[in-house]
Write a protein that holds these residues in place. Structure first.
Motif, short mmCIF file in Angstrom:
data_model
loop_
_atom_site.label_atom_id
_atom_site.label_comp_id
_atom_site.label_asym_id
_atom_site.label_seq_id
_atom_site.Cartn_x
_atom_site.Cartn_y
_atom_site.Cartn_z
N ASP A 86 0.83 -1.22 0.00
CA ASP A 86 0.00 0.00 0.00
C ASP A 86 0.86 1.26 0.00
O ASP A 86 0.54 2.24 -0.67
N GLN A 87 1.95 1.24 0.76
CA GLN A 87 2.84 2.40 0.77
C GLN A 87 3.53 2.57 -0.58
O GLN A 87 3.68 3.69 -1.07
N MET A 88 3.93 1.45 -1.19
CA MET A 88 4.53 1.52 -2.52
C MET A 88 3.55 2.12 -3.51
O MET A 88 3.90 3.00 -4.30
N ARG A 89 2.31 1.66 -3.45
CA ARG A 89 1.26 2.15 -4.34
C ARG A 89 1.05 3.66 -4.12
O ARG A 89 0.91 4.43 -5.07
N ASP A 90 1.03 4.07 -2.86
CA ASP A 90 0.81 5.48 -2.52
C ASP A 90 1.95 6.35 -3.07
O ASP A 90 1.69 7.41 -3.66
N LEU A 91 3.19 5.93 -2.87
CA LEU A 91 4.32 6.69 -3.37
C LEU A 91 4.30 6.76 -4.90
O LEU A 91 4.49 7.83 -5.49
N LEU A 92 4.05 5.63 -5.54
CA LEU A 92 4.00 5.61 -7.00
C LEU A 92 2.87 6.51 -7.53
O LEU A 92 3.04 7.21 -8.53
N ASP A 93 1.75 6.51 -6.83
CA ASP A 93 0.64 7.39 -7.22
C ASP A 93 1.07 8.85 -7.11
O ASP A 93 0.81 9.65 -8.01
N ALA A 94 1.73 9.19 -6.01
CA ALA A 94 2.17 10.57 -5.82
C ALA A 94 3.16 10.98 -6.89
O ALA A 94 3.05 12.07 -7.47
N THR A 95 4.14 10.13 -7.19
CA THR A 95 5.13 10.50 -8.20
C THR A 95 4.50 10.52 -9.60
O THR A 95 4.86 11.39 -10.41
N ASP A 96 3.57 9.62 -9.87
CA ASP A 96 2.87 9.66 -11.16
C ASP A 96 2.13 10.97 -11.33
O ASP A 96 2.18 11.60 -12.39
#
Length: 137
Positions: free
Chosen positions: A66-76
């Motif tokens: 979930d944290q990986m997904r959140d970070l990737l969403d933010a950078t995207d």
């Protein structure tokens, strides 16, 4: 980045992730192949490889999916070039900064663990050196 497409095997070799792991990340929504071949094979780009490398680097630091997904969403979202208002842009930067702080903190913990492990190994090596009898002629 380059538009060249790679099959999953090449991506696995480049990222040092197993095929199974890459497929798992796809199933969990962390990465999506950029295309499919006519035969249905997953095709990836350099951008996909970069995304997998972010995931690979986060994993040993203890980040959750979930944290990986959140970070990737933010950078995207930060990469959408000018489509964000100032407040949303700053909020996304704050999220990325928090992950950077957490990563730095975890790296320091790992450095401490590694130093202790190296001290332990050296202690054992010194003990063995003291207790191995000299070779007899």
């Amino acid at each position: 980045m380059d538009d060249k497409h790679m099959q999953i095997g090449e991506v696995a070799a480049r990222t040092e992730l197993s095929l199974r792991t890459i497929r798992h990340y796809e199933e969990t929504g962390l990465v999506t192949p950029s295309a499919r071949s006519q035969g249905g094979f997953r095709l990836y780009t350099e951008t996909d490889v970069a995304r997998l490398m972010v995931i690979r680097r986060m994993k040993p630091l203890g980040f959750t999916l979930d944290q990986m997904r959140d970070l990737l969403d933010a950078t995207d979202r930060l990469d959408t070039d000018g489509q964000l208002d100032a407040a949303e842009h700053e909020a996304l930067l704050d999220r990325v900064r928090e992950y950077e702080r957490a990563a730095t903190e975890q790296v320091e913990k790992l450095r401490t663990q590694l130093a202790r492990a190296e001290d332990f190994a050296a202690t054992l090596g010194a003990r063995l050196d003291r207790n191995i009898p000299a070779a007899r002629p």
